[in-house]
Design an enzyme around this catalytic site. Structure first.
Site, PDB file in Angstrom:
ATOM      1  N   HIS A 351      -1.997  -3.888 -11.112  1.00 32.53           N
ATOM      2  CA  HIS A 351      -1.145  -4.681 -12.007  1.00 32.53           C
ATOM      3  C   HIS A 351      -1.689  -4.715 -13.421  1.00 32.53           C
ATOM      4  CE1 HIS A 351      -3.288  -8.760 -11.878  1.00 32.53           C
ATOM      5  NE2 HIS A 351      -3.793  -8.231 -10.794  1.00 32.53           N
ATOM      6  N   ASP A 361      -9.705  -9.295 -14.243  1.00 31.80           N
ATOM      7  CA  ASP A 361      -8.527  -9.342 -13.383  1.00 31.80           C
ATOM      8  C   ASP A 361      -7.281  -9.368 -14.236  1.00 31.80           C
ATOM      9  OD1 ASP A 361      -6.640  -9.741 -11.449  1.00 31.80           O
ATOM     10  OD2 ASP A 361      -7.346 -11.711 -10.825  1.00 31.80           O
ATOM     11  N   GLU A 398       1.943  -9.774 -10.841  1.00 32.51           N
ATOM     12  CA  GLU A 398       1.162  -9.820  -9.598  1.00 32.51           C
ATOM     13  C   GLU A 398       0.583 -11.207  -9.367  1.00 32.51           C
ATOM     14  OE1 GLU A 398      -2.497  -9.468  -7.009  1.00 32.51           O
ATOM     15  OE2 GLU A 398      -2.252 -10.340  -8.980  1.00 32.51           O
ATOM     16  N   GLU A 399       0.086 -11.802 -10.453  1.00 31.28           N
ATOM     17  CA  GLU A 399      -0.638 -13.070 -10.319  1.00 31.28           C
ATOM     18  C   GLU A 399       0.228 -14.181  -9.744  1.00 31.28           C
ATOM     19  OE1 GLU A 399      -3.616 -13.324 -10.344  1.00 31.28           O
ATOM     20  OE2 GLU A 399      -4.484 -11.813 -11.669  1.00 31.28           O
ATOM     21  N   ASP A 427      -7.436  -3.413  -8.021  1.00 31.99           N
ATOM     22  CA  ASP A 427      -7.208  -4.630  -8.807  1.00 31.99           C
ATOM     23  C   ASP A 427      -8.507  -4.804  -9.580  1.00 31.99           C
ATOM     24  OD1 ASP A 427      -6.546  -7.322  -9.612  1.00 31.99           O
ATOM     25  OD2 ASP A 427      -5.206  -7.494  -7.914  1.00 31.99           O
ATOM     26  N   HIS A 526      -9.607 -16.241 -13.298  1.00 38.14           N
ATOM     27  CA  HIS A 526      -8.361 -16.929 -13.699  1.00 38.14           C
ATOM     28  C   HIS A 526      -8.560 -18.004 -14.775  1.00 38.14           C
ATOM     29  CE1 HIS A 526      -5.957 -15.661  -9.833  1.00 38.14           C
ATOM     30  NE2 HIS A 526      -6.440 -14.631 -10.513  1.00 38.14           N
TER      31      HIS A 526
END
Ligand SMILES: [Zn+2]
Length: 624
Positions: A351, A361, A398-399, A427, A526
């Site tokens: 992604h 990420d 995606e998240e 990923d 995140h």
């Protein structure tokens, strides 16, 4: 997303593991036995192309600004990626989907009793980290697909908030009915916490990052070290993906402009109770004020006070309100047509969207995928003609719940079930050991690939290095023996932790998830601190493992695209199924023995004799 995968989807995964296109003959040989010298030449050319400098430049570009779904830079990145594919000679386009993506309008957490405290719910700028100050473009800290709500209730600490934790609470006489629960991150996928909490009658859910998880107990915190600073927050989706993944409004079909959409009130995948993530700086006063029984020893984190369970006297007011509107996704889809079997597709994806800047990420993986695309394009210019069609997808959304990959696969499901040969996902990527998960029909194949990739730091194959790690880490002599003697290193089954989900679980396309890690720990997952500054100071700082990922995935793609016979091997698959059967029998026996032993201890009066009459009964520590 990647860190926590659900491994309980075994029956589903098991079906998909068996997947191979019906029209294809199957070989029981590893690839190396049927690759020709010419194919080997193309492969070594391919592996010589990826460059760490390019990976670094792609990362700097893609993570320069926050690029979550619906942000200007998400679209900008997709268009930039599209231009690169075109420049490298691919036939590429963007596919759009319009999906439900709630963003916060109002967030409030305050402690009303025993004292007043208002949670900050903000991640501050870190001096020296240039992108941490882009507050105007950053998504606030929140859990997407939480229900709106305004609740005031006593607080209860529920450890990880998984079903076993509620059994323990019950034994301790603590109920969460009518309470707001506070769970620490870890132990399960985050969406399980509000789901199980609501099932037990909780009215709100806070999820915090304990410093014992990825904070100061692990090492120096950012910016001094890689671990989570006091105000760092883990955003994340809490969509109930046990029902379905993808756009909540369009289950089973692509979220195109005129797709039939569920009314919001009928959507089943939102949480039942308002849910919000907290930093440990914000969680600390709430937890410190709790009274009631002490938390069992295994439940205590690394904050500097005794962990009590509540309920109360901490009383919390939690208020959440989101914008429930549609946002446009930008999936970049690129192809090189197959020369002999154009209707057999080898798929590769990673992604491009992030929660904020997302250098680790997902950009560490996205960058590798792009460098593979450049390398494959280069080979086409030199005369390489893949036997099968190669499709590179760079997913959006995606998240939030694997949305870009799910919607694309739903939109093209008929064609994919006919044509897809295999899907290779990556990923986040870091420094360290090669890892792979996936369909066991591809276990032998990916072992073969890993044997041909050099570890950039140790100058042995990445396969050899993974094997050494397994020998060292083996928990039993049996495991050690297997790590030494089994021809192939075992790969784990895939759950629903990244974009392979729709392929392996829904369409039954054999899939692999690959990457490097294990020497790159940190606590920025995140948060706004997952950025170029952090990655280039604390992770794969020279991008040599990014190059290793590009070499690994591109080699796998090329082998699948060029093999005369597809390299599925079902003896490894059968061996894995056999092992699952043995594990189940062992588990059954262990449970039966445990129940018999407990019955016996009850009969003997063991619990009556040992319980402390001044305390609420707790089962002994071996069972916590
Ligand atoms: Zn990710």
């Amino acid at each position: 997303m990647h860190r926590w995968q659900i491994s309980v989807l075994l029956p589903l995964a098991a079906v998909a593991l068996f997947a191979a296109p019906a029209q294809e003959p199957v070989t029981l040989q590893g690839f190396s036995s049927n690759s020709t010298g010419k194919e080997r030449d193309w492969e070594s050319k391919l592996r010589s192309i990826p460059s760490p400098d390019n990976l670094r430049n792609y990362m700097q570009r893609l993570s320069a600004r926050p690029h979550h779904v619906g942000s200007p830079y998400d679209k900008d990145n997709a268009e930039w990626i599209l231009s690169r594919f075109k420049e490298w000679g691919w036939d590429a386009h963007i596919e759009n989907f319009d999906v439900l993506f709630p963003t916060p309008k109002e967030r409030l957490v305050e402690m009303l009793e025993p004292t007043h405290f208002k949670a900050k719910l903000e991640e501050p700028t870190v001096p020296g980290d240039p992108t941490s100050g882009q507050h105007d473009e950053q998504l606030p800290t929140y859990n997407a697909y939480s229900a709106d709500g305004d609740v005031t209730a006593p607080l209860v600490y529920v450890n990880y908030g998984v079903p076993q934790d509620y059994e323990q609470l019950e034994r301790l006489g603590v109920s969460v009915k009518g309470a707001i629960i506070i769970a620490r991150y870890g132990g399960s996928w985050r969406g399980i916490k509000p789901k199980v909490g609501a099932e037990h009658g909780a009215v709100g859910c806070l999820i915090y990052s304990d410093p014992g998880g990825d904070g100061y107990q692990e090492g120096d915190v950012f910016p001094r070290g890689p671990f989570r600073p006091p105000d760092g927050v883990q955003r994340g989706s809490v969509m109930d993906d046990t029902l379905y993944t993808g756009d909540p409004l369009t289950p089973g079909v692509g979220a195109t402009k005129d797709a039939k959409r569920l009314p919001l009130k009928d959507v089943q995948t939102l949480t039942k109770i308002p849910t919000l993530p907290l930093s440990y700086a914000d969680a600390q006063p709430l937890l410190a004020a709790l009274k009631g029984p002490m938390a069992p020893a295994a439940w205590r984190g690394a904050l500097p006070f005794p962990y009590h369970l509540g309920p109360g006297p901490t009383k919390v007011h939690l208020k959440l309100k989101a914008n429930w509107d549609l946002k446009t996704l930008y999936d970049v889809i690129a192809r090189i047509g197959g020369n002999e079997s154009p209707d057999e597709w080898v798929l590769r994806g990673n992604h491009h969207d992030a929660w904020v800047n997302g250098a680790e990420d997902p950009v560490s993986g996205t960058a590798a995928e792009l460098e593979e695309a450049r390398a494959l394009g280069e080979l086409v210019k030199q005369g390489w003609k893949p036997r099968r069609t190669v499709i590179y997808a760079v997913w959006d959304g995606e998240e939030q719940g694997l949305i870009g990959s799910t919607e694309w696969a739903e939109e093209h499901a008929d064609e994919l079930t006919q044509k897809a040969v295999a899907y290779i996902n990556s990923d986040s990527n870091g420094r360290g050991y090669f890892f792979a998960g996936g369909s066991h029909s591809l276990e032998k194949f990916i072992n073969g690939v890993a044997r041909d990739i050099d570890d950039p730091e140790k100058k042995i194959s990445v396969w050899k290095r993974s094997q050494a790690r397994r020998i060292e880490d083996a928990a039993t002599p049996e495991e050690r023996r297997e790590a030494r003697d089994r021809a192939d290193l075992r790969i784990g089954a895939l759950g629903s932790g990244s974009d392979y989900g729709v392929f392996v679980d829904h369409l039954g396309v054999a899939s692999l998830d690959v990457g490097y890690g294990g020497e790159d720990g940190g606590g920025i997952y995140h948060s706004i601190y997952d950025d170029f500054y952090w990655y280039t100071h604390f992770s794969d700082t020279t991008f040599v493992y990014g190059r290793a990922l590009a070499q690994t995935a591109a080699t796998a793609v090329m082998r699948l695209a060029d093999a005369e016979l597809l390299p599925f091997d079902f003896s490894n698959f059968a061996d894995t199924m056999h092992r699952y059967g043995d594990d189940l029998k062992k588990l059954l026996k262990a449970k039966q023995d445990e129940v018999r032993e407990l019955d016996r201890e009850i009969e003997e009066g063991v619990f009556t004799a040992t319980s402390d009459p001044q305390k609420t009964p707790v089962r002994r520590s071996r069972r916590t």
